[in-house]
Each structure stands twice: as structure tokens, then as C-alpha cells.
Design a protein around this motif. Sequence first.
Motif, short mmCIF file in Angstrom:
data_model
loop_
_atom_site.label_atom_id
_atom_site.label_comp_id
_atom_site.label_asym_id
_atom_site.label_seq_id
_atom_site.Cartn_x
_atom_site.Cartn_y
_atom_site.Cartn_z
N GLY A 212 0.80 -1.22 0.00
CA GLY A 212 0.00 0.00 0.00
C GLY A 212 0.82 1.26 0.00
N ALA A 213 2.08 1.16 -0.43
CA ALA A 213 2.97 2.32 -0.42
C ALA A 213 3.11 2.97 -1.79
CB ALA A 213 4.36 1.91 0.08
N SER A 214 2.32 2.51 -2.76
CA SER A 214 2.41 3.07 -4.11
C SER A 214 1.19 3.89 -4.50
CB SER A 214 2.61 1.93 -5.13
OG SER A 214 3.80 1.23 -4.87
N GLU A 227 -3.09 -10.09 6.21
CA GLU A 227 -1.93 -10.97 6.32
C GLU A 227 -1.01 -10.81 5.11
OE1 GLU A 227 -2.99 -14.98 7.06
OE2 GLU A 227 -3.90 -14.57 9.01
N VAL A 228 -1.59 -10.61 3.94
CA VAL A 228 -0.77 -10.43 2.74
C VAL A 228 0.00 -9.11 2.82
CG1 VAL A 228 -0.86 -10.12 0.24
CG2 VAL A 228 -2.27 -11.87 1.32
N ARG A 229 -0.66 -8.06 3.28
CA ARG A 229 0.04 -6.78 3.44
C ARG A 229 1.17 -6.89 4.47
NH1 ARG A 229 -3.05 -1.51 4.66
NH2 ARG A 229 -1.02 -0.67 4.05
N GLN A 230 0.91 -7.60 5.55
CA GLN A 230 1.96 -7.78 6.55
C GLN A 230 3.15 -8.54 5.96
OE1 GLN A 230 0.01 -9.72 9.87
NE2 GLN A 230 -1.55 -8.12 9.97
N ALA A 231 2.87 -9.54 5.14
CA ALA A 231 3.96 -10.28 4.49
C ALA A 231 4.75 -9.38 3.56
CB ALA A 231 3.39 -11.48 3.72
N ALA A 232 4.06 -8.48 2.85
CA ALA A 232 4.75 -7.55 1.95
C ALA A 232 5.67 -6.63 2.73
CB ALA A 232 3.73 -6.74 1.15
N VAL A 233 5.21 -6.16 3.88
CA VAL A 233 6.04 -5.28 4.71
C VAL A 233 7.25 -6.04 5.24
CG1 VAL A 233 6.10 -3.96 6.87
CG2 VAL A 233 4.16 -3.72 5.30
N LEU A 248 8.85 1.50 3.03
CA LEU A 248 8.63 1.25 4.46
C LEU A 248 8.37 2.56 5.21
CD1 LEU A 248 11.33 -1.49 5.11
CD2 LEU A 248 8.85 -1.79 5.16
N ALA A 249 9.08 3.62 4.83
CA ALA A 249 8.85 4.92 5.46
C ALA A 249 7.43 5.40 5.16
CB ALA A 249 9.88 5.93 4.97
N THR A 250 6.95 5.13 3.96
CA THR A 250 5.58 5.51 3.60
C THR A 250 4.56 4.73 4.43
OG1 THR A 250 6.26 6.04 1.34
CG2 THR A 250 3.91 5.64 1.71
N VAL A 251 4.79 3.42 4.57
CA VAL A 251 3.89 2.60 5.38
C VAL A 251 3.89 3.08 6.83
CG1 VAL A 251 3.50 0.28 6.30
CG2 VAL A 251 4.11 0.57 3.90
N TYR A 260 -1.05 -1.33 14.19
CA TYR A 260 0.17 -1.53 14.97
C TYR A 260 1.11 -2.54 14.31
CZ TYR A 260 3.27 -3.22 18.63
OH TYR A 260 4.38 -3.61 19.33
N VAL A 261 0.54 -3.61 13.75
CA VAL A 261 1.38 -4.66 13.17
C VAL A 261 2.16 -4.12 11.97
CG1 VAL A 261 1.37 -6.92 12.06
CG2 VAL A 261 -0.16 -6.48 13.98
N LEU A 262 1.49 -3.39 11.09
CA LEU A 262 2.18 -2.83 9.93
C LEU A 262 3.21 -1.78 10.36
CD1 LEU A 262 -0.72 -2.40 7.33
CD2 LEU A 262 1.09 -4.12 7.34
N THR A 263 2.85 -0.97 11.34
CA THR A 263 3.78 0.06 11.83
C THR A 263 5.03 -0.58 12.41
OG1 THR A 263 1.94 1.55 12.31
CG2 THR A 263 4.03 2.01 13.40
N ARG A 264 4.83 -1.58 13.23
CA ARG A 264 5.97 -2.25 13.86
C ARG A 264 6.84 -2.95 12.81
NH1 ARG A 264 6.99 -7.35 15.90
NH2 ARG A 264 8.37 -7.44 17.71
N GLY A 265 6.19 -3.61 11.84
CA GLY A 265 6.95 -4.28 10.79
C GLY A 265 7.74 -3.31 9.94
N ALA A 266 7.13 -2.16 9.63
CA ALA A 266 7.83 -1.15 8.83
C ALA A 266 9.03 -0.60 9.59
CB ALA A 266 6.87 -0.03 8.45
N HIS A 267 8.85 -0.33 10.87
CA HIS A 267 9.95 0.21 11.67
C HIS A 267 11.09 -0.81 11.78
CE1 HIS A 267 11.67 1.38 15.82
NE2 HIS A 267 12.23 2.15 14.89
N GLN A 268 10.74 -2.05 12.02
CA GLN A 268 11.77 -3.09 12.13
C GLN A 268 12.54 -3.23 10.82
OE1 GLN A 268 10.23 -6.78 13.60
NE2 GLN A 268 12.24 -7.67 13.96
N GLY A 269 11.84 -3.17 9.70
CA GLY A 269 12.50 -3.25 8.40
C GLY A 269 13.41 -2.06 8.14
N LEU A 270 12.97 -0.88 8.53
CA LEU A 270 13.79 0.32 8.34
C LEU A 270 15.10 0.22 9.13
CD1 LEU A 270 10.97 3.01 8.49
CD2 LEU A 270 12.49 2.59 6.53
N VAL A 271 15.00 -0.26 10.35
CA VAL A 271 16.20 -0.41 11.17
C VAL A 271 17.14 -1.44 10.54
CG1 VAL A 271 17.07 -1.17 13.42
CG2 VAL A 271 15.06 0.30 13.29
N ARG A 272 16.57 -2.55 10.06
CA ARG A 272 17.40 -3.60 9.47
C ARG A 272 18.10 -3.12 8.20
NH1 ARG A 272 13.70 -7.02 8.62
NH2 ARG A 272 13.94 -8.25 10.52
N LEU A 273 17.40 -2.38 7.37
CA LEU A 273 17.97 -1.97 6.08
C LEU A 273 18.96 -0.82 6.22
CD1 LEU A 273 14.85 -2.14 3.71
CD2 LEU A 273 16.69 -3.81 3.97
#
Length: 315
Positions: A212-214, A227-233, A248-251, A260-273
Motif C-alpha cells: 500500500g505504499a504506491s 496478512e498479505v500486506r503484513q507479508a509484503a512489509v 517502508l517509510a511511507t507505510v 500496529y502490526v504494519l507500523t511495527r513491521g515497517a519500523h523493524q525493516g527500516l532499522v534492518r535496512l
Amino acid sequence: MYRALTIAVAAASLVQAGCTSMWDAVTSRRFREAPFKTVGKVISPDDPLVVLRADPPRPGDERAKAMNRLKEPIRNKGTQEDQDQMIDTLERAATADPSPVLRYAAINALGRFQDERVPRILMVAYQKADGQPEGAAAPPAPKLESAIVPIGGLSAGRAPTRSGSDLPAYTGLSVPTGYAQDTVAALRCRCLESLGHTNKPEAARFLAAVAGASGPEIKPAGSDDPEVRQAAVRALGHCRQEEAVTALATVLSTETGKDYVLTRGAHQGLVRLTGKRLPPDPQQWGEVVQAGVVIAPEPTWAENVIQNVAFWDKK
């Protein structure tokens, strides 16, 4: 005595071959027919390339297990012919096999390949995850004008109160096709996770669209499934591309305070990348994107464990 001895041998091999695989073997029909051969296949399985090339094809469970063991030929002393043949085999299984188990195994195997053809195959597999055959369409509803019966009848000289033409139209019956919704979602999630491991720009763009970031005008099939969106994040968090960080910043910005789940996943991905230990603040991460994204080196296994523990502590 014969069966007891075979089971004893199987039990002694559990540690070496893996408890789950051995248990599957000793409880299978093939074990009753050829116990020693079945156990031997678990301890020393056939080369995946041999299994997947077999003609006539091996049973589905053998092929799925071979796909799970398969390593990319070109990066493991194989030839270009081996590579092309396995890519073709996995593509057919991932996009068109009637068995969702084989599709899942093929999609999983493709996620371990670095071949340039893999992202396209996985995106097609995602679009075809519903299991519908090519060109499948619901049969046209039959016309039932001749079957309209006056409701209320004509007894006692009364006119009908309803003609029946305002009843819901008959939609017809057809043989069910395709997979159940939870199976479709599982296949799509696996496609997205495998796409994330390809680390390709086109994969990042597709994942961003599903997450949903496009923009609202770009919504691939299935992107309305949480669940599919969470997997994409999650997959974006493993796709080491600048576009993944932007997505991820857009999400994070759009979902903060909502999901909360999408927000947490996006933040975790940003830190990892990026390797930046910033809080889940959309403004701060927006500034990171504007300043120019720099992808951090791949974290080690220990660093991943520490990061995951830190996130769970904050939960």
C-alpha cells in the motif's frame, strides 16, 4: 521382528536425518511396503535434480521435498543447462501445478535463487495463486422467465400479489475451482517473502504496491488482505534496495496510529535496512529518506537475534 528391527534403525537415525522427516517416513505407506528402502531415502535422499528430472514424474511429496532441498545449480557447480532446466521446472510448479503443496515448495525454492528471471516468475505466481485454470469463468446464468410462478395464486379470484420477477436471479451452479482463501493467502505470502530475498528493484516495487505504499490507484490482487500486506512489509524489510526503504517509510507514515502490526513491521525493516536505531517516528524516518538512503551491510545472525529480542521487549 523384521519391522521392529527396521523401526529401531529408523529411531537411531532420527538425529542424523531429522525427526520430522523420519517420522513422516516410518508412518507412510511406502514404509510398510519397503521399510529399509524408505528409511534409506531419508538418511541419504536422492539428488534433487535427479528427482525433479525423473520421467515419469516422482510422487508429489518426493518432488516437494526435492524442491525444499534444491540449491541453485549455477552457484553450486552446476551447468547453465541445469540452471535453465530447474528454472523451467520451478516456474511450471509455482504458477500452474494443481497441488498447492508443490506450488509452495517451488516458490520457496525460487526464493533461494539469484537468477534474474526469478522476480518475474514469483510475481506471476502471486497473481495466479488463486489456482484458477487459465480462462476460467463462471457459467452464464440461465434465463428463467418461463419458470416465473405467480406468488399468491389466483384462488378466490384474487390477482397475484407478486409476480416472482422481483426475486433474486438464479446464478447457476458450477463445479468449484481454485483454492480456498486461506491457501491463496498462504501462497501469496510465500511469494512476497521469496521476492524480498531476491533483492531486486522490481521486487521492491511490487512489494511496495502490495504493502500500500504506491498509492491507492495501484492495488494488486490480494493487497486488501491484512496478512498479505503484513507479508509484503516483512519482505520489504529484507529487500536491500533504496526503494524498499522509501516504501517502508511511507507505510510507517500512513499506518502510525492505525495498524500496529504494519507500523511495527515497517519500523523493524527500516532499522534492518539502514542500521539506524531511530524510534518509530514517521518524521525522523522521512528525513532519512530525504537525506538519501544508504543500505547498511547485511546484519549477522547474532545481530538479527539481538534486534528481534529488542523489538519484543518493546512490545
